[in-house]
Design a protein around this motif. Sequence first.
Motif: not given
Length: 92
Positions: A26-32, A53-60, A64-68
Amino acid sequence: MLADSPITKLFDLSNQVAIVTGSGRGLGAAIARGLAAAGASVMVCSRTKVEVDRMAADIIRSGGKAAATVVDTSNRESFQKNFDACPASTIL
């Protein structure tokens, strides 16, 4: 990523860490995603491991750089543990 978009030129967040609670969807994912597109390293936080895990993988995958991490913001200890581990240059 949006490397050449106007938003990254206006709001360069390189060398910053962003903690985004509720960012599994949702909104949090869009902000991330937006913070990652602006150059921030994003800590994706939610109560559901599969979602973070899914959202961090999507950013990477998008460059981008992300951790979950699983965080329950209604539990002070859960949030505090993650907050204490963050560097001083953190966006909350």
